[in-house]
Scaffold this active site. Structure first.
Site, PDB file in Angstrom:
ATOM      1  N   GLU A   1       0.833  -1.208   0.000  1.00  0.00           N
ATOM      2  CA  GLU A   1       0.000   0.000   0.000  1.00  0.00           C
ATOM      3  C   GLU A   1       0.868   1.259   0.000  1.00  0.00           C
ATOM      4  O   GLU A   1       0.738   2.132  -0.858  1.00  0.00           O
ATOM      5  CB  GLU A   1      -0.905  -0.023   1.236  1.00  0.00           C
ATOM      6  CG  GLU A   1      -1.757   1.211   1.396  1.00  0.00           C
ATOM      7  CD  GLU A   1      -2.478   1.232   2.730  1.00  0.00           C
ATOM      8  OE1 GLU A   1      -3.431   2.016   2.856  1.00  0.00           O
ATOM      9  OE2 GLU A   1      -2.085   0.492   3.651  1.00  0.00           O
ATOM     10  N   HIS A   2       1.733   1.382   0.988  1.00  0.00           N
ATOM     11  CA  HIS A   2       2.650   2.520   1.092  1.00  0.00           C
ATOM     12  C   HIS A   2       4.068   2.031   0.855  1.00  0.00           C
ATOM     13  O   HIS A   2       4.479   1.026   1.438  1.00  0.00           O
ATOM     14  CB  HIS A   2       2.611   3.155   2.483  1.00  0.00           C
ATOM     15  CG  HIS A   2       1.255   3.538   2.967  1.00  0.00           C
ATOM     16  ND1 HIS A   2       0.551   2.790   3.884  1.00  0.00           N
ATOM     17  CD2 HIS A   2       0.465   4.602   2.655  1.00  0.00           C
ATOM     18  CE1 HIS A   2      -0.608   3.382   4.132  1.00  0.00           C
ATOM     19  NE2 HIS A   2      -0.685   4.474   3.398  1.00  0.00           N
TER      20      HIS A   2
END
Length: 429
Positions: free
Chosen positions: A318-319
């Site tokens: 995600e990040h």
């Protein structure tokens, strides 16, 4: 070859946990579909200890929340919303309607039409996630959504004033104090007191993500945003203290939040692991972050930069925080990520709270096929066609007739043939 100095729980353990969540959510949504408000109220009492006659806040209650905020808090919320609105508007301006004459007399086009009604979920059980209100509501407003309903759970037994203020200042039309499965279920399915929406957006825990997955089809969703994931890609240009802070800063989201260090330096890997333990001794949220690190934390050492990029794309996090000698090298080569944070001067927290990009991002390897929430998610790109001349209808009709015959679609063929006869004066076999 990539070496794991620390590994998280096994795939089998993760799958077993997912199956338990799936069963709970399925039963809850079926109950809401059958009993509506009564089921929602029971779940709210059971999971949040929260009950009231009407879960929608009145204008007076919203105003009370606004007035309870310190002046600086309100200014900070408005600053963050301005950054998010500016970037969302720039994205919206980049999406143009299209109309083109592809053949003489044949006009094709598309329009970008906002979704009519959106339900925005704002998580807030453990922490009052003020930023999630900005990300959903401000972006939906920039897209032109006509009706925006928001749900956030109570915080410490009452509506979270900062969340309520953020929802209102962002432009929410309806504000409900509801959390979890019951919130997204009520917005998607509708009850006697909550009109159904066309689309659900916003992050949440594993139960919220699973509820959105099961509701997809009956309503649209932004993406399956489950527990927060972070991947730190680093080399010896940074130190273990910075890497540990970025790992734990996201691990504190919840006990099932994966946090991974990917590096080509075993020295940095071991320094970071030691720093994580040191920082857990002083971090106020160490109870959550420490559990996440213990069960889901990973440390991976690669031999080369190319191998690091390949492993990162396989993880599809995600990040992705990139702190290397040349962060743009990863920007140019990586394809699977929710958002990139390039260089040590930025970090995931900036993106989560204020810098202007959206923090609702794909998890669970969904970055292989989708990006995060943005203004385009609230738009339907709908095509249209217009035929202006008899000659154009006849030309297209003759091709269409033969292609329909090739496929054996007699009814489709007649749709074309009748127009060739009427507008071209031709009889087709």
């Amino acid at each position: 070859m990539a070496r794991y100095l620390k590994a998280g729980i096994s795939n089998a353990e993760a799958a077993e946990a997912d199956e338990k969540v799936r069963r709970v959510v399925e039963d809850a949504l079926n109950d809401i579909a059958r009993r509506g408000d009564a089921a929602v109220r029971e779940m709210s009492v059971k999971f949040d200890g929260w009950e009231r006659d009407d879960f929608r806040l009145s204008e007076a209650e919203v105003e009370t929340c606004l007035e309870s905020l310190a002046k600086q808090d309100r200014e900070d919320i408005l600053f963050a919303q301005e950054q998010i609105r500016n970037f969302a508007q720039a994205q919206r301006d980049a999406l143009q309607d299209v109309e083109v004459e592809t053949l003489p007399g044949v006009v094709l086009g598309h329009r970008n039409i906002p979704v009519n009604a959106v339900g925005c979920y704002v998580p807030g059980g453990k922490y009052p996630m003020v930023a999630s209100a900005h990300m959903s509501v401000v972006t939906a407003k920039a897209a032109g959504v006509a009706r925006i309903a928001t749900c956030a759970p109570p915080f410490e037994g009452k509506p979270a004033p900062a969340i309520v203020a953020a929802q209102h200042l962002a432009g929410a039309d309806e504000i409900y104090v509801l959390g979890g499965i019951q919130a997204v279920g009520a917005m998607a399915l509708g009850t006697s007191s909550i009109a159904p929406v066309d689309m659900l957006v916003g992050p949440g825990n594993a139960f919220v993500a699973e509820a959105k997955r099961q509701l997809f089809g009956r309503v649209g969703i932004d993406l399956l945003a489950g527990p927060t994931e972070t991947l730190v890609i680093a080399d010896e240009t940074v130190d273990g203290e910075l890497c540990a802070a970025d790992l734990l800063g996201q691990a504190e989201h919840g006990p099932t939040s994966p946090a991974t260090l990917l590096t080509n330096s075993e020295a940095l890997a071991r320094q970071t692991m030691a720093e994580v333990e040191r920082q857990l001794g002083i971090l106020s949220t160490a109870g959550i972050a420490g559990q996440a690190w213990q069960d889901y934390g990973q440390v991976i050492v690669c031999d080369t930069r190319d191998e690091m990029a390949a492993v990162a794309d396989e993880i599809a996090a995600e990040h992705v925080q990139v702190m290397t000698e040349d962060p743009d090298w990863f920007l140019e080569r990586m394809t699977n990520y929710g958002a990139l944070f390039l260089g040590p001067r930025t970090n995931v927290s900036y993106g989560d709270k204020v810098i202007g990009t959206n923090h609702t991002l794909p998890t669970g390897k969904a970055a292989r096929y989708t990006g995060g929430l943005w203004v385009g998610k609230f738009l339907k790109t709908c095509t249209y066609q217009r035929v202006l001349t008899d000659e154009a209808s006849t030309l297209v009709g003759e091709y269409c007739s033969r292609l329909c015959a090739l496929e054996g679609f007699a009814g489709h063929k007649e749709q074309a043939d009748i127009r060739v006869r009427r507008y071209g004066g031709k009889n087709l076999a």
